[in-house]
Write a protein that holds these residues in place. Structure first.
Motif, short mmCIF file in Angstrom:
data_model
loop_
_atom_site.label_atom_id
_atom_site.label_comp_id
_atom_site.label_asym_id
_atom_site.label_seq_id
_atom_site.Cartn_x
_atom_site.Cartn_y
_atom_site.Cartn_z
N LEU A 122 11.56 4.15 -6.10
CA LEU A 122 11.26 3.70 -4.89
C LEU A 122 9.80 3.24 -4.84
O LEU A 122 9.69 1.78 -4.22
CB LEU A 122 11.38 4.78 -3.75
CG LEU A 122 10.83 4.42 -2.41
CD1 LEU A 122 11.69 3.10 -1.89
CD2 LEU A 122 10.95 5.57 -1.43
N ALA A 123 8.96 3.73 -5.62
CA ALA A 123 7.44 3.20 -5.53
C ALA A 123 7.43 1.95 -6.18
O ALA A 123 6.51 1.33 -5.96
CB ALA A 123 6.55 4.33 -6.27
N LEU A 124 8.07 2.07 -7.38
CA LEU A 124 7.82 0.51 -8.29
C LEU A 124 8.36 -0.65 -7.66
O LEU A 124 8.08 -1.50 -7.87
CB LEU A 124 8.74 0.91 -9.44
CG LEU A 124 8.20 1.98 -10.48
CD1 LEU A 124 9.14 2.27 -11.74
CD2 LEU A 124 6.49 1.39 -11.22
N LEU A 160 2.85 6.25 -2.90
CA LEU A 160 4.01 6.76 -3.28
C LEU A 160 4.01 6.83 -4.99
O LEU A 160 4.77 7.97 -5.29
CB LEU A 160 5.56 6.10 -2.73
CG LEU A 160 5.76 6.25 -1.43
CD1 LEU A 160 6.93 5.36 -1.00
CD2 LEU A 160 6.22 7.60 -0.87
N LEU A 161 3.48 6.02 -5.47
CA LEU A 161 3.72 6.10 -6.85
C LEU A 161 2.79 7.23 -7.45
O LEU A 161 3.28 8.01 -8.29
CB LEU A 161 2.99 4.76 -7.45
CG LEU A 161 2.66 4.62 -9.00
CD1 LEU A 161 4.31 4.36 -9.79
CD2 LEU A 161 1.79 3.43 -9.41
N VAL A 183 0.79 -1.28 -0.05
CA VAL A 183 -0.20 0.21 -0.08
C VAL A 183 0.71 1.11 -0.13
O VAL A 183 0.47 2.30 -0.64
CB VAL A 183 -0.88 -0.15 1.10
CG1 VAL A 183 -1.62 1.24 1.39
CG2 VAL A 183 -1.96 -1.18 1.15
N VAL A 184 2.00 1.12 0.70
CA VAL A 184 2.77 2.46 0.71
C VAL A 184 3.27 2.74 -0.44
O VAL A 184 3.32 3.87 -0.89
CB VAL A 184 3.96 2.06 1.92
CG1 VAL A 184 4.89 3.21 1.77
CG2 VAL A 184 3.22 2.00 3.25
N CYS A 209 3.97 10.72 -9.57
CA CYS A 209 3.66 11.07 -10.76
C CYS A 209 3.31 12.58 -10.50
O CYS A 209 3.36 13.60 -11.43
CB CYS A 209 2.56 10.23 -11.08
SG CYS A 209 3.25 8.55 -11.61
N ALA A 210 2.13 12.91 -9.65
CA ALA A 210 2.00 14.25 -9.33
C ALA A 210 3.15 15.20 -9.21
O ALA A 210 2.92 16.35 -9.54
CB ALA A 210 0.93 14.23 -8.20
N THR A 211 3.99 14.82 -8.35
CA THR A 211 5.34 15.64 -7.99
C THR A 211 5.90 16.01 -9.40
O THR A 211 6.49 17.19 -9.60
CB THR A 211 6.25 15.03 -7.16
OG1 THR A 211 5.49 14.74 -6.05
CG2 THR A 211 7.56 16.06 -6.71
N MET A 212 6.10 15.02 -10.24
CA MET A 212 6.83 15.16 -11.74
C MET A 212 6.06 16.40 -12.41
O MET A 212 6.60 17.20 -12.81
CB MET A 212 6.88 14.06 -12.35
CG MET A 212 7.99 13.00 -11.82
SD MET A 212 8.22 11.64 -12.93
CE MET A 212 6.56 10.48 -12.67
#
Length: 496
Positions: free
Chosen positions: A314-316, A274-275, A269-270, A279-282
């Motif tokens: 990290l998220a992947l 983070l994924l 879930v974490v 994406c939103a940060t990019m």
């Protein structure tokens, strides 16, 4: 105790203390500071060489066995972060050399940079949550002082924005550490990893760790907690901005990578949260950059967008994706710091850092145009520079994992990054200057600044051309992150 483990902390700390002893003699402060930073760089390179051979260094401070004492660990990731911190720290001091600033200002800059390096390197080698909090505090003190140095309403306003939000993150971290300790009875990262990997962590421990991740996200300038960065980085003195751009958010990213891989080596879930945050940060970062009209404001928003790439790896949570995140860290620290350095030289030659008041620099100094193009194209991901390989690995990892939306956002952000760099190029170098008599009116600046940007550009090219060995190192580092031998074996050895 292995003395090598404490070198990254001991070197800048000793340098700071020696410089304080001779603080009335400005020339000696400069000599001591630059010598100490050069030694830190050499020590970092040596640690990377040891880590590349598979050596993992660990120690317990004060003779207390793990998990009770303060644990220090240097593996592949922490070694390369210490080395790259040495590169940027030394580059910053070289850039500062003989700058036309008051002697007291330059002296204080040297002192605070050494204090900042103590906190940064301490954060990279600690294996204890409370000790990490302590280093974050040291880092915060040094960074606030550097932003505010020189005074002025604009600078102090940005410094207060930086301080308030980062202090909030630090207090949140302290609260989270208290919750974790109350729920588990330990703050040793290895022991926490054993609890979470065995699914034996209580709800209180989970709450504490989640709050900790939020704190690290603020430090890393992740969406939606990034507003402090573009509001503060551009107001500091140019070398300070470059140092911050290269290193500060990466401490938050490092803490995220270290904690998430330790506690949750498998996707969960974490990682899903983070994924989408990545994406939103990019996207938000790169779109924010498109709306700016000052060089350092544009580059500050690009720090935000590029942090998204690192957190995407990290998220992947695959070995290839984590390797991509490590590669991206190495590449981005050098490139982003250099873009701020080049921007400072361009602003000096143009008489302003507002794009509308710049121009004509290609005809005036074609060398500067080349030195800008190398990190700019690397940031955008143009082959064969370092940024291309970093983005390529992350996009491939996204496609291999079947997460097409992540690959799309990564490519989309890369295109808009190229457009932003093209805007700076056109406005700064190609168009005519609105007031040609201002070009170069204050001179080209000290040669040391030009040597700095040339050296960092050369490193960018070398990382791109030598991507194979760097990628091999990053893949081995990702394996260590997942298996965490340095942290788990420390408990078994009783802290030797």
């Amino acid at each position: 105790m292995n003395v090598l483990v404490i070198l990254p902390i001991l070197i800048p700390l000793t340098t700071l203390l020696l410089a304080l002893l001779v603080r009335r003699h400005h020339a000696w402060v400069t000599v001591i500071s630059m010598t100490g930073s050069a030694i830190l760089l050499l020590a970092g390179i040596y640690l990377v060489a040891l880590a590349a051979e598979g050596t993992v260094l660990s120690a317990q401070m004060g003779g207390w066995a793990a998990p009770y004492g303060i644990s220090l660990v240097i593996d592949r990731l922490s070694a390369v972060m210490v080395a790259i911190s040495g590169v940027i720290g030394f580059a910053t001091l070289v850039y500062c050399f003989r700058q036309p600033m008051p002697a007291d200002f330059l002296r204080d800059t040297h002192l605070f940079i050494q204090g900042l390096l103590v906190g940064i390197c301490g954060a990279f080698v600690t294996a204890d949550i409370f000790n990490l909090y302590v280093w974050f505090e040291v880092l915060l003190i040094g960074s606030f002082a550097l932003i505010a140095l020189g005074g002025g309403e604009r600078r102090l306003s940005g410094a207060m924005t930086y301080l308030v939000l980062n202090m909030l993150a630090t207090l949140l971290f302290l609260l989270a550490a208290g919750l974790v300790y109350g729920a588990t009875g330990t703050l040793n990262m290895g022991e926490l990893a054993l609890l979470f990997r065995a699914d034996e962590a209580s709800a209180g421990a989970w709450l504490g760790v989640i709050l900790m991740l939020v704190s690290f996200s603020i430090k890393a300038a992740l969406f939606p907690l990034f507003g402090w960065l573009p509001a503060s980085y551009h107001v500091a003195w140019t070398p300070v901005s470059a140092l911050f751009a290269g290193l500060l958010t990466k401490v938050g990213v490092y803490a995220l990578i270290r904690l998430v891989t330790l506690l949750w080596p498998e996707p969960g879930v974490v990682h899903s949260v983070l994924l989408w945050v990545a994406c939103a940060t990019m996207i938000i970062g790169v779109l924010g950059a498109a709306a700016q009209t000052e060089v350092r404001r544009i580059l500050s928003f690009h720090i935000v967008s590029q942090v998204g790439y690192m957190v995407l790896g990290l998220a992947l949570a695959t070995p290839l994706a984590l390797a991509g995140a490590v590669f991206y860290l190495i590449h981005h620290i050098v490139v982003k710091a250099n873009l701020f350095f080049v921007g400072g030289i361009a602003a000096r030659l143009s008489g302003s850092e507002r794009l509308a008041a710049m121009g004509g620099l290609y005809a005036r100094t074609p060398l500067l145009a080349i030195l800008f193009a190398i990190p700019a194209l690397s940031l955008a991901g143009i082959p064969p520079l370092s940024g291309f390989w970093a983005k390529f690995v992350l996009v491939k990892a996204s496609l291999d994992a079947g997460i097409w939306v992540a690959a799309f956002f990564a490519l989309f952000t890369g295109i808009f990054t190229l457009l932003s760099m093209s805007k700076i190029w056109n406005e700064t170098f190609l168009k005519a200057h609105p007031d040609p008599e201002r070009i170069g009116a204050t001179g080209n600046g000290p040669r040391s600044a030009w040597f700095t940007v040339a050296g960092l550009a050369a490193i960018t090219v070398m990382i791109g051309l030598g991507a194979g060995p760097v990628m091999d190192y990053a893949i081995a580092a990702s394996t260590q992150l997942i298996e965490a031998p340095a942290y788990l074996q420390l408990l078994n050895r009783g802290g030797e």
